[in-house]
Design a protein around this motif. Structure first.
Motif, PDB file in Angstrom:
ATOM      1  N   PHE A  93       0.870  -1.182   0.000  1.00 23.12           N
ATOM      2  CA  PHE A  93       0.000   0.000   0.000  1.00 23.12           C
ATOM      3  C   PHE A  93       0.904   1.228   0.000  1.00 23.12           C
ATOM      4  O   PHE A  93       1.633   1.475   0.972  1.00 23.12           O
ATOM      5  N   ALA A  94       0.893   1.998  -1.113  1.00 25.37           N
ATOM      6  CA  ALA A  94       1.821   3.122  -1.252  1.00 25.37           C
ATOM      7  C   ALA A  94       1.422   3.967  -2.453  1.00 25.37           C
ATOM      8  O   ALA A  94       0.502   3.623  -3.198  1.00 25.37           O
ATOM      9  N   TYR A  95       2.119   5.093  -2.652  1.00 23.41           N
ATOM     10  CA  TYR A  95       2.035   5.797  -3.927  1.00 23.41           C
ATOM     11  C   TYR A  95       2.820   4.989  -4.947  1.00 23.41           C
ATOM     12  O   TYR A  95       3.990   4.653  -4.713  1.00 23.41           O
ATOM     13  N   LEU A  96       2.208   4.678  -6.091  1.00 28.83           N
ATOM     14  CA  LEU A  96       2.863   3.845  -7.098  1.00 28.83           C
ATOM     15  C   LEU A  96       3.095   4.561  -8.425  1.00 28.83           C
ATOM     16  O   LEU A  96       4.128   4.405  -9.052  1.00 28.83           O
ATOM     17  N   THR A 120      -4.931   6.288  -6.662  1.00 31.42           N
ATOM     18  CA  THR A 120      -6.119   5.922  -7.441  1.00 31.42           C
ATOM     19  C   THR A 120      -7.302   5.539  -6.561  1.00 31.42           C
ATOM     20  O   THR A 120      -8.353   5.138  -7.081  1.00 31.42           O
ATOM     21  N   LEU A 121      -7.153   5.637  -5.245  1.00 34.10           N
ATOM     22  CA  LEU A 121      -8.270   5.344  -4.356  1.00 34.10           C
ATOM     23  C   LEU A 121      -9.296   6.477  -4.437  1.00 34.10           C
ATOM     24  O   LEU A 121      -8.954   7.637  -4.235  1.00 34.10           O
ATOM     25  N   GLU A 122     -10.526   6.127  -4.752  1.00 29.10           N
ATOM     26  CA  GLU A 122     -11.573   7.123  -4.991  1.00 29.10           C
ATOM     27  C   GLU A 122     -12.611   7.111  -3.877  1.00 29.10           C
ATOM     28  O   GLU A 122     -12.954   6.060  -3.342  1.00 29.10           O
ATOM     29  N   GLU A 123     -13.126   8.293  -3.571  1.00 33.63           N
ATOM     30  CA  GLU A 123     -14.170   8.415  -2.556  1.00 33.63           C
ATOM     31  C   GLU A 123     -14.962   9.685  -2.807  1.00 33.63           C
ATOM     32  O   GLU A 123     -14.396  10.773  -2.855  1.00 33.63           O
ATOM     33  N   ARG A 124     -16.253   9.531  -3.016  1.00 30.37           N
ATOM     34  CA  ARG A 124     -17.155  10.671  -3.246  1.00 30.37           C
ATOM     35  C   ARG A 124     -16.615  11.626  -4.319  1.00 30.37           C
ATOM     36  O   ARG A 124     -16.624  12.843  -4.159  1.00 30.37           O
ATOM     37  N   GLY A 125     -16.124  11.057  -5.405  1.00 25.39           N
ATOM     38  CA  GLY A 125     -15.645  11.861  -6.512  1.00 25.39           C
ATOM     39  C   GLY A 125     -14.283  12.483  -6.311  1.00 25.39           C
ATOM     40  O   GLY A 125     -13.812  13.250  -7.157  1.00 25.39           O
ATOM     41  N   LEU A 309      -0.458  12.795   5.719  1.00 18.88           N
ATOM     42  CA  LEU A 309      -0.639  11.537   5.000  1.00 18.88           C
ATOM     43  C   LEU A 309      -1.091  10.429   5.938  1.00 18.88           C
ATOM     44  O   LEU A 309      -2.015   9.676   5.630  1.00 18.88           O
ATOM     45  N   SER A 310      -0.467  10.356   7.090  1.00 14.79           N
ATOM     46  CA  SER A 310      -0.794   9.316   8.060  1.00 14.79           C
ATOM     47  C   SER A 310      -2.261   9.361   8.475  1.00 14.79           C
ATOM     48  O   SER A 310      -2.933   8.330   8.542  1.00 14.79           O
ATOM     49  N   ALA A 311      -2.754  10.567   8.722  1.00 14.89           N
ATOM     50  CA  ALA A 311      -4.154  10.712   9.137  1.00 14.89           C
ATOM     51  C   ALA A 311      -5.114  10.221   8.061  1.00 14.89           C
ATOM     52  O   ALA A 311      -6.175   9.646   8.363  1.00 14.89           O
ATOM     53  N   ALA A 312      -4.738  10.437   6.799  1.00 14.93           N
ATOM     54  CA  ALA A 312      -5.596  10.002   5.698  1.00 14.93           C
ATOM     55  C   ALA A 312      -5.474   8.500   5.444  1.00 14.93           C
ATOM     56  O   ALA A 312      -6.460   7.826   5.125  1.00 14.93           O
ATOM     57  N   VAL A 313      -4.269   7.970   5.594  1.00 17.01           N
ATOM     58  CA  VAL A 313      -4.010   6.579   5.233  1.00 17.01           C
ATOM     59  C   VAL A 313      -4.528   5.584   6.265  1.00 17.01           C
ATOM     60  O   VAL A 313      -5.072   4.531   5.897  1.00 17.01           O
ATOM     61  N   VAL A 314      -4.380   5.870   7.561  1.00 16.81           N
ATOM     62  CA  VAL A 314      -4.604   4.827   8.563  1.00 16.81           C
ATOM     63  C   VAL A 314      -6.010   4.219   8.543  1.00 16.81           C
ATOM     64  O   VAL A 314      -6.141   2.979   8.650  1.00 16.81           O
ATOM     65  N   PRO A 315      -7.097   4.972   8.370  1.00 10.98           N
ATOM     66  CA  PRO A 315      -8.397   4.280   8.333  1.00 10.98           C
ATOM     67  C   PRO A 315      -8.537   3.348   7.133  1.00 10.98           C
ATOM     68  O   PRO A 315      -9.154   2.286   7.240  1.00 10.98           O
ATOM     69  N   LYS A 316      -7.941   3.734   6.000  1.00 12.62           N
ATOM     70  CA  LYS A 316      -7.987   2.872   4.815  1.00 12.62           C
ATOM     71  C   LYS A 316      -7.083   1.657   5.006  1.00 12.62           C
ATOM     72  O   LYS A 316      -7.399   0.546   4.567  1.00 12.62           O
ATOM     73  N   LEU A 317      -5.949   1.864   5.669  1.00 15.40           N
ATOM     74  CA  LEU A 317      -5.020   0.773   5.920  1.00 15.40           C
ATOM     75  C   LEU A 317      -5.663  -0.304   6.791  1.00 15.40           C
ATOM     76  O   LEU A 317      -5.535  -1.511   6.512  1.00 15.40           O
ATOM     77  N   VAL A 318      -6.342   0.094   7.833  1.00  5.66           N
ATOM     78  CA  VAL A 318      -6.997  -0.867   8.717  1.00  5.66           C
ATOM     79  C   VAL A 318      -8.069  -1.647   7.946  1.00  5.66           C
ATOM     80  O   VAL A 318      -8.194  -2.874   8.093  1.00  5.66           O
ATOM     81  N   ARG A 319      -8.806  -0.941   7.100  1.00  9.46           N
ATOM     82  CA  ARG A 319      -9.821  -1.617   6.278  1.00  9.46           C
ATOM     83  C   ARG A 319      -9.166  -2.620   5.330  1.00  9.46           C
ATOM     84  O   ARG A 319      -9.666  -3.736   5.122  1.00  9.46           O
ATOM     85  N   LEU A 320      -8.058  -2.211   4.722  1.00 13.60           N
ATOM     86  CA  LEU A 320      -7.345  -3.092   3.801  1.00 13.60           C
ATOM     87  C   LEU A 320      -6.837  -4.338   4.520  1.00 13.60           C
ATOM     88  O   LEU A 320      -6.935  -5.458   3.996  1.00 13.60           O
ATOM     89  N   ALA A 321      -6.300  -4.151   5.712  1.00 14.34           N
ATOM     90  CA  ALA A 321      -5.783  -5.283   6.471  1.00 14.34           C
ATOM     91  C   ALA A 321      -6.895  -6.257   6.872  1.00 14.34           C
ATOM     92  O   ALA A 321      -6.685  -7.470   6.906  1.00 14.34           O
ATOM     93  N   SER A 327     -15.264  -2.017   0.129  1.00 12.21           N
ATOM     94  CA  SER A 327     -15.699  -1.016  -0.856  1.00 12.21           C
ATOM     95  C   SER A 327     -15.050   0.345  -0.628  1.00 12.21           C
ATOM     96  O   SER A 327     -14.985   1.171  -1.537  1.00 12.21           O
ATOM     97  N   ALA A 328     -14.551   0.594   0.581  1.00 12.48           N
ATOM     98  CA  ALA A 328     -13.882   1.866   0.873  1.00 12.48           C
ATOM     99  C   ALA A 328     -12.539   1.984   0.163  1.00 12.48           C
ATOM    100  O   ALA A 328     -11.932   3.058   0.153  1.00 12.48           O
ATOM    101  N   LEU A 329     -12.075   0.890  -0.445  1.00  7.12           N
ATOM    102  CA  LEU A 329     -10.796   0.884  -1.151  1.00  7.12           C
ATOM    103  C   LEU A 329     -10.985   0.986  -2.662  1.00  7.12           C
ATOM    104  O   LEU A 329     -10.056   0.710  -3.429  1.00  7.12           O
ATOM    105  N   LYS A 330     -12.133   1.418  -3.093  1.00  3.91           N
ATOM    106  CA  LYS A 330     -12.476   1.472  -4.514  1.00  3.91           C
ATOM    107  C   LYS A 330     -11.396   2.162  -5.347  1.00  3.91           C
ATOM    108  O   LYS A 330     -10.966   3.265  -5.035  1.00  3.91           O
ATOM    109  N   GLY A 331     -10.968   1.478  -6.390  1.00  4.14           N
ATOM    110  CA  GLY A 331     -10.033   2.060  -7.342  1.00  4.14           C
ATOM    111  C   GLY A 331      -8.581   1.927  -6.966  1.00  4.14           C
ATOM    112  O   GLY A 331      -7.696   2.220  -7.771  1.00  4.14           O
ATOM    113  N   SER A 332      -8.288   1.472  -5.738  1.00  2.00           N
ATOM    114  CA  SER A 332      -6.893   1.479  -5.286  1.00  2.00           C
ATOM    115  C   SER A 332      -6.097   0.270  -5.767  1.00  2.00           C
ATOM    116  O   SER A 332      -4.874   0.345  -5.885  1.00  2.00           O
TER     117      SER A 332
END
Length: 351
Positions: A93-96, A120-125, A309-321, A327-332
């Motif tokens: 999980f990173a910038y690619l 590429t992770l998308e949320e509400r446009g 970055l950390s504040a934005a990433v951590v909720p998505k990271l926990v979901r990914l794990a 569905s919160a990882l759409k497009g990633s």
């Protein structure tokens, strides 16, 4: 099933950010995951090994141990020396920015790794994991643009009594472009924004972010760029290579000593004369114009950038794990089981 998360130290030139600050690591541990932090991974951003140990992280003595985790979270794309850590069933999980990195894409495909991209992770446009770094990069663009104008044409952005201010052209009024425009306006420059979205231009001008607007076209850019002292390229197409909106002949028409800051360089750049640079060697001159094309601009403000970055990433990271199919990882998801699965990225690479 993910049980462990690895946080390696960034090794890209001038990169001092870290993907997770101690607070984010604590959130991961509270969610039930073991977190292995490579020794000194956070030092560049102001976070010591003791800070991470205090929240329950395990300090790994080397990169091998952090990459041995089930899920590895980073800031920047893996460097060539890290490709040997790729393996089947590893989640990254990173910038690619794979559209501009075909060799990396091939290495990911060949390894069988599952690679998820922040950008590429998308949320509400919107792009919630790209936005915070776009904000930092945009604010930085005005600062570095003003700095290099001093050694270039010698123009001060705000001018002086009896001397007109500099003219700044911002191409692409997304998060990065808007912040660049705000920064330049804050230094009293005249700022023209270029975009295909007329409502976005209208709003920015009404808010005072822009002094003038232009509907994007090759002809409009070719005319406006001749008088520009500073050009900020911030055009973005999610997952794809950046469109080349500033052509070589446009650059040739600019005044000697003018400056270009290409914030789209991670995706290949939106200026035809742009090529990637680093914090060690940030600029070069072509056609009499100074080009600043650093591929990790926010890395020079590591504490602010890491926290954002950390504040934005951590909720998505926990979901990914917990569930890579959330569905919160759409497009990633960019690469999975030996294939590039993001359609826009795949199309860009095939071209």
């Amino acid at each position: 099933m993910v049980q462990s998360i690895g946080l390696p130290k960034e090794i890209k030139d001038g990169e001092r950010r870290v993907a997770l600050d101690p607070s984010a690591v604590k959130s991961c541990i509270q969610a039930g995951f073991d977190v292995f932090v490579e020794t000194d991974a956070g030092v560049g951003a102001g976070f010591s090994n003791a800070d991470y140990e205090a929240v329950g992280a395990k300090i790994a003595s080397n990169a091998d141990d952090t990459w041995a985790a089930d899920l590895v979270v980073k800031v920047k794309e893996p460097q060539r020396s890290e490709w040997g850590f790729f393996r089947k069933n590893l989640i990254l999980f990173a910038y690619l920015h794979l559209a501009a990195e075909p060799d990396l894409a091939q290495a990911l495909v060949a390894s069988g790794i599952d690679a998820y991209a922040y950008e590429t992770l998308e949320e509400r446009g919107g792009l919630p994991l790209l936005a915070p770094m776009s904000e930092v990069a945009g604010r930085t663009a005005a600062i570095v643009g003003a700095h290099y104008l001093a050694s270039g044409s010698g123009v001060l952005l705000g001018g002086s009594a009896g001397v007109p201010p500099a003219r700044v052209l911002v191409i692409g009024m997304g998060v990065a472009g808007t912040m660049a425009a705000r920064g330049a306006r804050g230094m009293d420059a005249e700022v023209t924004g270029v975009d295909i979205d007329l409502h976005r231009l209208y709003t920015a001008q009404q808010e005072g972010t822009l002094t003038a607007t232009l509907a994007s076209s090759e002809h409009a850019i070719s005319e406006a760029i001749q008088d520009a002292d500073l050009v900020v390229g911030a055009a973005l197409v999610t997952g794809a290579k950046a469109p080349k909106l500033v052509l070589r002949e446009h650059v040739a028409s600019m005044k000697s000593g003018s400056v270009i800051v290409d914030l789209a360089i991670d995706q290949g750049g939106c200026v035809e004369t742009s090529r990637p640079t680093s914090h060690s060697n940030p600029i070069y001159e072509e056609l009499g114009v100074i080009h600043y094309c650093v591929t990790n601009v926010p890395g020079q403000y590591p504490k602010t950038a890491s926290r954002a970055l950390s504040a934005a990433v951590v909720p998505k990271l926990v979901r990914l794990a917990r569930d890579p199919g959330d569905s919160a990882l759409k497009g990633s998801l960019n690469v999975a089981k030996g294939e590039v699965v993001h359609p826009v990225v795949a199309a860009a690479l095939s071209r």
